[in-house]
Write an enzyme that holds these catalytic residues in place. Structure first.
Site, mmCIF file in Angstrom:
data_model
loop_
_atom_site.group_PDB
_atom_site.id
_atom_site.type_symbol
_atom_site.label_atom_id
_atom_site.label_comp_id
_atom_site.label_asym_id
_atom_site.label_seq_id
_atom_site.Cartn_x
_atom_site.Cartn_y
_atom_site.Cartn_z
ATOM 1 N N GLU A 104 0.948 5.037 14.310
ATOM 2 C CA GLU A 104 1.021 6.170 13.393
ATOM 3 C C GLU A 104 0.679 7.476 14.085
ATOM 4 O OE1 GLU A 104 -0.473 7.814 9.057
ATOM 5 O OE2 GLU A 104 -1.553 6.146 9.978
ATOM 6 N N HIS A 118 -2.354 7.406 6.886
ATOM 7 C CA HIS A 118 -2.596 6.020 6.484
ATOM 8 C C HIS A 118 -3.182 5.250 7.669
ATOM 9 C CE1 HIS A 118 -1.693 2.153 4.482
ATOM 10 N NE2 HIS A 118 -1.487 1.729 5.720
ATOM 11 N N HIS A 154 -10.309 0.918 -0.191
ATOM 12 C CA HIS A 154 -8.850 0.960 -0.115
ATOM 13 C C HIS A 154 -8.266 0.366 -1.395
ATOM 14 C CE1 HIS A 154 -4.814 0.593 0.925
ATOM 15 N NE2 HIS A 154 -4.857 -0.300 1.893
ATOM 16 N N CYS A 206 0.803 -1.221 0.000
ATOM 17 C CA CYS A 206 0.000 0.000 0.000
ATOM 18 C C CYS A 206 0.836 1.272 0.000
ATOM 19 C CB CYS A 206 -0.930 0.003 1.204
ATOM 20 S SG CYS A 206 -1.925 -1.485 1.319
ATOM 21 N N PHE A 211 2.537 -3.526 3.981
ATOM 22 C CA PHE A 211 2.984 -4.766 4.605
ATOM 23 C C PHE A 211 4.489 -4.940 4.380
ATOM 24 C CE2 PHE A 211 -1.211 -7.431 4.506
ATOM 25 C CZ PHE A 211 -1.749 -6.578 5.446
ATOM 26 N N LYS A 270 -6.958 5.135 3.233
ATOM 27 C CA LYS A 270 -6.955 3.689 3.416
ATOM 28 C C LYS A 270 -7.850 3.255 4.558
ATOM 29 C CE LYS A 270 -2.337 3.934 1.675
ATOM 30 N NZ LYS A 270 -2.443 5.385 1.451
#
Length: 511
Positions: free
Chosen positions: A397, A386, A438, A246, A497, A417
């Site tokens: 985050e 994100h 997403h 992503c 990922f 996302k």
């Protein structure tokens, strides 16, 4: 040099569920049953057997130190027109169509593009809805013969890329007068030609290798989006693809800008494309237990910051920017939409799907992006964030953002996302595009378009479906209704990922 330290601790190096997944006995995702926290997990020490689980190592805890660059009190932005990177065109393919203004107006209106999947039979699937593109037409961009052969991932990429070139006044007639060796293409994808790959494997298993299409390999591999666009347009500059899940599109923006800054190209066609809404793609994410299962109310399924959220909604599409040196743009009299100031990429080096809980990889990435951009944290008043796939990721985050931006009172935060967050005390979850789903490898490209439209219009799209807001969410998320906001400097975060972190910085253009 300032030191940023973070600990990485786990009861074992990785804990896997030894169970059958999709017909194969093997390890599942470490620490999580799919992307949801595992229940009744008993950690085991090295050398001790435990029924149902396998530990790859004994308990360990390590401290990782990262050396940050010295704080710059008065950062200086790039002044050299050969190295300044501006945005001169944008193109996309989305659930709201292929027109930039229509796309953003739909977002501002809070319209949801989520609907039941009808591309294939999902009657037996536990998730039966998505941000599926309908009535897509490549007329005028791809000839009929190739259009029938191409995987949707490449169809979206070709249309999005060519529309971006048109938007930048770089149609065939203009390109034919330019030095095409100075124009490159960098359109990445997270999963590649998934339909072509799936069809090839099915033919191999059911009919034998002689029935595999000669296009099986070319239309499956991830570099083909950039290659096909270059073949159609004759662009001979830097050309490849990046695949970092992503985070893909942001990685591409960062790399393309550096090609321009190093003098290797004058113009780059850059972005991400993805077409995962097919049995393999949807089934795979169901197996990860990552998707919302709100089948009776698909348009309300994506619920950022809402207590009743239960997963992300898979989407598809393409987002492409034309990045160009200021010198080149001025020389050809191009319209300048916005400016790319800088970016950064880092790696968590922690886990396949779980970000570092201390947020060190993300905070250092944000800090480095601001340094690269010549921007102080105080100048930033818009973060396109994100929303990560795990409980730890959401908190990591936001903690990282708070480390960098000490005062968030004037900060507006949204993102592209929709993931699978679950409520935790003090958990503040970044906004998603609850309207489009997403887009995986395409998400950063669509996010960049939306970020730049926020800069040029002065309007931020709302977060829809916020009916039962988390009380701990204290940052302005623009709930349910669009909001006027003059963007000074915007950052756009994308993480993938494998621990891939990427941040890019955009701002209004000032000569």
């Amino acid at each position: 040099m300032a030191s940023l330290a973070g600990s990485s601790c786990s009861s074992s190096g990785a804990v896997f569920r030894a169970r059958e997944v999709g017909g194969n006995n093997g390890a599942f995702l470490g620490h999580y049953n799919g992307l949801r926290p595992m229940e009744n997990v008993h950690m085991v020490s090295s050398g001790t057997k435990s029924s149902g689980f396998v530990s790859t190592s004994a308990r360990k805890c390590r401290t990782i130190k990262a050396m940050a660059s010295p704080t710059v009190s008065s950062p200086k932005r790039e002044k050299d027109p050969k190295k300044r990177v501006v945005i001169t065109g944008m193109g996309l393919v989305s659930v709201f169509g292929n027109d930039i203004d229509t796309f953003y107006n739909k977002l501002l209106e809070g319209e949801s593009g989520i609907s039941p999947i009808d591309r294939f039979d999902v009657s037996n699937y536990s998730v039966r809805f998505a941000g599926q593109i309908r009535d897509f037409s490549s007329k005028g961009y791809i000839d009929g013969k190739n259009d029938r052969r191409l995987d949707d991932c490449w169809r979206y990429g070709l249309v999005g890329g060519k529309r971006a070139l048109e938007d930048a006044n770089l149609g065939h007639e203009v390109l034919d007068t330019m030095d095409k060796s100075r124009i490159g293409v960098l359109v990445g994808t997270g999963m590649g030609g998934l339909t072509a790959f799936t069809t090839g494997v099915e033919n191999l298993i059911l009919k034998g290798y002689k029935k595999i299409s000669p296009f099986f390999i070319p239309y499956s591999i991830t570099n083909m989006g950039s290659a096909l666009l270059a073949i159609d347009t004759g662009l001979m500059g830097p050309n490849y693809s990046i695949s970092t899940a992503c985070a893909t599109a942001n990685y591409c923006f960062f790399a393309a800008a550096n090609h321009i800054r190093r003098g290797e190209a004058d113009i780059m066609v850059v972005g991400g494309s993805e077409a995962p809404i097919l049995p393999t793609g949807v089934g795979g994410f169901i197996a990860c237990r990552a998707l919302s299962q709100r089948n009776e109310e698909p348009q309300k399924a994506s619920r950022p910051w809402d207590k009743d959220r239960d997963g992300f909604v898979i989407g598809e599409g393409c987002g492409v920017l034309i990045m160009e040196s200021l010198e080149s743009a001025m020389k050809r009299g191009a319209k300048i939409i916005a400016e790319y100031l800088g970016g950064a990429i880092t790696c968590d080096a922690h886990h396949m799907t779980d970000p570092r809980p201390d947020g060190l990889g993300v905070s250092s990435c944000i800090t480095k992006s601001l340094q690269d951009a010549g921007v102080s944290p105080e100048e930033v008043n818009y973060v396109n964030a994100h929303a990560t796939s795990t409980l730890a990721g959401d908190l990591a985050e936001v903690n990282a953002i708070k480390k960098v931006f000490k005062d968030t009172s004037e900060l507006k935060m949204n993102g592209t996302k929709a993931r699978k967050p679950k409520r935790l005390k003090n958990d503040i979850i970044p906004l998603d595009f609850s309207m489009i789903g997403h887009g995986l490898g395409a998400a950063g490209g669509l996010e960049a378009v939306a970020t730049i439209k926020a800069i040029t219009t002065g309007w931020l799209h709302p977060t829809i479906n916020q009916d039962n807001l988390e009380p701990d969410v204290t940052i302005d998320t623009v709930p349910n209704v669009k909001k006027k906001h003059e963007v000074n400097v915007a950052i756009s975060n994308s993480f993938g990922f494998g621990g891939h972190n990427s941040v890019v910085v955009f701002a209004p253009f000032s000569p």
